[in-house]
Scaffold this motif. Sequence first.
Motif, PDB file in Angstrom:
ATOM      1  N   THR A 165       8.050   0.977  -3.776  1.00 63.35           N
ATOM      2  CA  THR A 165       7.422   0.752  -2.554  1.00 63.35           C
ATOM      3  C   THR A 165       5.739   0.301  -2.867  1.00 63.35           C
ATOM      4  O   THR A 165       5.541  -0.601  -2.354  1.00 63.35           O
ATOM      5  CB  THR A 165       7.640   1.598  -1.609  1.00 63.35           C
ATOM      6  OG1 THR A 165       9.079   1.884  -1.316  1.00 63.35           O
ATOM      7  CG2 THR A 165       7.247   1.128  -0.338  1.00 63.35           C
ATOM      8  N   LYS A 166       5.022   1.186  -3.400  1.00 64.44           N
ATOM      9  CA  LYS A 166       3.683   0.752  -3.718  1.00 64.44           C
ATOM     10  C   LYS A 166       3.425  -0.257  -4.401  1.00 64.44           C
ATOM     11  O   LYS A 166       2.510  -1.119  -4.116  1.00 64.44           O
ATOM     12  CB  LYS A 166       2.960   1.966  -4.380  1.00 64.44           C
ATOM     13  CG  LYS A 166       2.776   3.259  -3.655  1.00 64.44           C
ATOM     14  CD  LYS A 166       2.291   4.607  -4.690  1.00 64.44           C
ATOM     15  CE  LYS A 166       2.206   5.962  -3.568  1.00 64.44           C
ATOM     16  NZ  LYS A 166       1.694   6.752  -4.485  1.00 64.44           N
ATOM     17  N   LEU A 167       4.328  -0.803  -5.309  1.00 63.03           N
ATOM     18  CA  LEU A 167       4.325  -1.819  -6.142  1.00 63.03           C
ATOM     19  C   LEU A 167       4.636  -2.985  -5.354  1.00 63.03           C
ATOM     20  O   LEU A 167       3.917  -4.173  -5.276  1.00 63.03           O
ATOM     21  CB  LEU A 167       5.208  -1.943  -7.236  1.00 63.03           C
ATOM     22  CG  LEU A 167       4.859  -1.393  -8.731  1.00 63.03           C
ATOM     23  CD1 LEU A 167       6.143  -1.344  -9.532  1.00 63.03           C
ATOM     24  CD2 LEU A 167       3.671  -2.300  -9.056  1.00 63.03           C
ATOM     25  N   MET A 168       5.519  -3.041  -4.227  1.00 63.55           N
ATOM     26  CA  MET A 168       6.048  -4.109  -3.485  1.00 63.55           C
ATOM     27  C   MET A 168       4.674  -4.325  -2.602  1.00 63.55           C
ATOM     28  O   MET A 168       4.236  -5.607  -2.123  1.00 63.55           O
ATOM     29  CB  MET A 168       7.218  -3.739  -2.591  1.00 63.55           C
ATOM     30  CG  MET A 168       8.178  -4.080  -3.383  1.00 63.55           C
ATOM     31  SD  MET A 168       9.755  -3.965  -2.279  1.00 63.55           S
ATOM     32  CE  MET A 168       9.973  -2.424  -1.625  1.00 63.55           C
ATOM     33  N   ILE A 169       3.786  -3.323  -1.974  1.00 59.02           N
ATOM     34  CA  ILE A 169       2.772  -3.362  -1.021  1.00 59.02           C
ATOM     35  C   ILE A 169       1.720  -4.040  -1.953  1.00 59.02           C
ATOM     36  O   ILE A 169       0.880  -4.972  -1.480  1.00 59.02           O
ATOM     37  CB  ILE A 169       2.294  -2.098  -0.550  1.00 59.02           C
ATOM     38  CG1 ILE A 169       3.371  -1.434   0.423  1.00 59.02           C
ATOM     39  CG2 ILE A 169       1.130  -2.053  -0.007  1.00 59.02           C
ATOM     40  CD1 ILE A 169       3.321  -0.122   0.940  1.00 59.02           C
ATOM     41  N   LYS A 170       1.253  -3.492  -3.229  1.00 53.68           N
ATOM     42  CA  LYS A 170       0.589  -4.000  -3.964  1.00 53.68           C
ATOM     43  C   LYS A 170       0.538  -5.537  -4.088  1.00 53.68           C
ATOM     44  O   LYS A 170      -0.517  -6.505  -4.114  1.00 53.68           O
ATOM     45  CB  LYS A 170       0.345  -3.642  -5.511  1.00 53.68           C
ATOM     46  CG  LYS A 170      -0.507  -3.843  -6.323  1.00 53.68           C
ATOM     47  CD  LYS A 170      -0.189  -3.191  -7.758  1.00 53.68           C
ATOM     48  CE  LYS A 170      -1.252  -3.867  -8.687  1.00 53.68           C
ATOM     49  NZ  LYS A 170      -1.006  -2.943 -10.088  1.00 53.68           N
ATOM     50  N   LYS A 171       1.694  -6.155  -4.419  1.00 55.86           N
ATOM     51  CA  LYS A 171       2.089  -7.531  -4.606  1.00 55.86           C
ATOM     52  C   LYS A 171       2.314  -8.297  -3.346  1.00 55.86           C
ATOM     53  O   LYS A 171       2.522  -9.577  -3.540  1.00 55.86           O
ATOM     54  CB  LYS A 171       3.223  -7.701  -5.572  1.00 55.86           C
ATOM     55  CG  LYS A 171       2.779  -7.142  -6.844  1.00 55.86           C
ATOM     56  CD  LYS A 171       4.255  -7.452  -7.895  1.00 55.86           C
ATOM     57  CE  LYS A 171       3.992  -6.825  -9.120  1.00 55.86           C
ATOM     58  NZ  LYS A 171       2.773  -7.391 -10.116  1.00 55.86           N
ATOM     59  N   GLY A 172       2.326  -7.673  -2.104  1.00 58.19           N
ATOM     60  CA  GLY A 172       2.630  -8.547  -0.918  1.00 58.19           C
ATOM     61  C   GLY A 172       3.781  -8.850  -0.419  1.00 58.19           C
ATOM     62  O   GLY A 172       3.997  -9.917   0.089  1.00 58.19           O
ATOM     63  N   TRP A 173       4.763  -8.014  -1.138  1.00 59.80           N
ATOM     64  CA  TRP A 173       6.157  -8.464  -1.007  1.00 59.80           C
ATOM     65  C   TRP A 173       6.711  -7.662   0.020  1.00 59.80           C
ATOM     66  O   TRP A 173       7.964  -7.997   0.559  1.00 59.80           O
ATOM     67  CB  TRP A 173       6.926  -8.206  -2.333  1.00 59.80           C
ATOM     68  CG  TRP A 173       6.368  -9.307  -3.404  1.00 59.80           C
ATOM     69  CD1 TRP A 173       5.744 -10.521  -2.921  1.00 59.80           C
ATOM     70  CD2 TRP A 173       6.495  -9.153  -4.748  1.00 59.80           C
ATOM     71  NE1 TRP A 173       5.504 -11.092  -4.271  1.00 59.80           N
ATOM     72  CE2 TRP A 173       5.877 -10.072  -5.511  1.00 59.80           C
ATOM     73  CE3 TRP A 173       7.094  -8.302  -5.376  1.00 59.80           C
ATOM     74  CZ2 TRP A 173       6.255 -10.571  -6.801  1.00 59.80           C
ATOM     75  CZ3 TRP A 173       7.045  -8.421  -7.030  1.00 59.80           C
ATOM     76  CH2 TRP A 173       6.617  -9.474  -7.417  1.00 59.80           C
ATOM     77  N   LEU A 174       6.094  -6.700   0.752  1.00 64.42           N
ATOM     78  CA  LEU A 174       7.006  -5.693   1.635  1.00 64.42           C
ATOM     79  C   LEU A 174       6.927  -6.115   2.870  1.00 64.42           C
ATOM     80  O   LEU A 174       5.953  -6.273   3.534  1.00 64.42           O
ATOM     81  CB  LEU A 174       6.430  -4.229   1.431  1.00 64.42           C
ATOM     82  CG  LEU A 174       7.236  -3.251   2.252  1.00 64.42           C
ATOM     83  CD1 LEU A 174       8.675  -2.969   1.970  1.00 64.42           C
ATOM     84  CD2 LEU A 174       6.338  -1.798   2.300  1.00 64.42           C
ATOM     85  N   GLU A 175       7.954  -6.852   3.363  1.00 61.52           N
ATOM     86  CA  GLU A 175       8.117  -7.162   4.779  1.00 61.52           C
ATOM     87  C   GLU A 175       8.185  -6.184   5.756  1.00 61.52           C
ATOM     88  O   GLU A 175       8.967  -5.140   5.621  1.00 61.52           O
ATOM     89  CB  GLU A 175       9.371  -8.177   5.074  1.00 61.52           C
ATOM     90  CG  GLU A 175       8.974  -9.228   6.242  1.00 61.52           C
ATOM     91  CD  GLU A 175      10.300 -10.191   5.966  1.00 61.52           C
ATOM     92  OE1 GLU A 175      10.363 -11.037   7.095  1.00 61.52           O
ATOM     93  OE2 GLU A 175      10.791 -10.507   5.037  1.00 61.52           O
ATOM     94  N   GLU A 176       7.258  -6.207   6.832  1.00 62.54           N
ATOM     95  CA  GLU A 176       7.303  -5.050   7.626  1.00 62.54           C
ATOM     96  C   GLU A 176       8.250  -4.983   8.619  1.00 62.54           C
ATOM     97  O   GLU A 176       8.539  -6.051   9.494  1.00 62.54           O
ATOM     98  CB  GLU A 176       5.678  -5.176   8.373  1.00 62.54           C
ATOM     99  CG  GLU A 176       5.373  -3.819   9.318  1.00 62.54           C
ATOM    100  CD  GLU A 176       4.015  -3.773   9.847  1.00 62.54           C
ATOM    101  OE1 GLU A 176       3.894  -4.098  10.972  1.00 62.54           O
ATOM    102  OE2 GLU A 176       3.082  -3.560   8.990  1.00 62.54           O
ATOM    103  N   PRO A 177       8.987  -4.065   8.836  1.00 63.95           N
ATOM    104  CA  PRO A 177      10.043  -3.838   9.781  1.00 63.95           C
ATOM    105  C   PRO A 177       9.626  -3.582  11.275  1.00 63.95           C
ATOM    106  O   PRO A 177       8.282  -3.391  11.415  1.00 63.95           O
ATOM    107  CB  PRO A 177      10.817  -2.564   9.331  1.00 63.95           C
ATOM    108  CG  PRO A 177       9.692  -1.686   8.789  1.00 63.95           C
ATOM    109  CD  PRO A 177       8.780  -2.465   8.065  1.00 63.95           C
TER     110      PRO A 177
END
Length: 356
Positions: free
Chosen positions: A324-336
Amino acid sequence: MNSEQDGNSTEEKMKEHQQHKSLVASELGDLFANYIGDSLFCCVYQHHLEVVEDSEVKEFLTIALKNSKKHLESIKEIYSKENIPLPVGFGEQDFRKKVPRLFSDLFMVFYVTEMGREALLTYGSALSTSFRQDVISHFEMCIKDSIEIYKQGQFLLLSKGMDISPPAIPYPKKVDFVEKKSFISAVAGKNRPLTAIEIKQLQINLNTNTLGKSLVLAFSQIAESEELRKYFHEGSQLAEKQIVELSKTLLDDSLPSPKLMDAHITDSTISPFSDKLLLYHTVLANGSGIQNYGQAVSTILRHDIHLQFAGLTAGIAKYVNDGTKLMIKKGWLEEPPKSADRDKLSKMSDGNQPVE
């Protein structure tokens, strides 16, 4: 009036009663997760369909893709009625055509069947916390589709020589009641034999880890990012450790454990998918693993297995957190969807500018 007519009448009454009712938090959250998930599966199934060779497997994958697309259209309709922006999810930008196959046909069947089993749990939970008729109807449709996929997948696996069911045990000859505390804890270092439910839960989690190990092992050889290749390799090692521990518990009772599926990964190093899809899929699959362990603990009575599952869950939880930290770092985590930030709103003077 027959039961079908009575059911349709109830649905119509609910629709009329709820015509101005907004979606509640559980519905918003589950629809969002469903959209992201099925948009991902559409990409995966499209790659499989490009490279599949077996005609029966191709027909099975075609149905799976059709179902995922149908689910997306249903959610789009609900979102449109509520003027909610569609999630980005996954699409053509995450799927590359004319790329060599990554898995065998048999692995594809195993993959889709396991996704169907997980979907039954996920959709069942979503339906149980849905209140608006159109959302209930949506998840009811998803459950029916998942049942058919699971049934067809099991048949295909068996017909092609792969059995993922738990081992057989003797039928009970009489009714017994537990009389000793040793039923839940070891006495003189020896545990009682496993119950049928405990065997079931061990098998489910072995199947999940077998699938997960092969997935992240394949991802580690195709990811473009060195950072992600390292992350996926760590995931493969984690899954292997879990498989060894779970298998030992079965073997201690002279019960067989399932075979690994690593041989069904090809030697391709060309990725059919974006790194974003690979990472999200890994985090999603491991989140399902945590859910499986949680459900297992609620039905298992032996203390040693409780402790074992707690330790295994902790390992997966850390891995998911790192992903999850990696997704946030790369800007890939879509906010629910989330609740209103009342503290922030209370500091707004005119609705636009925060109070200095």
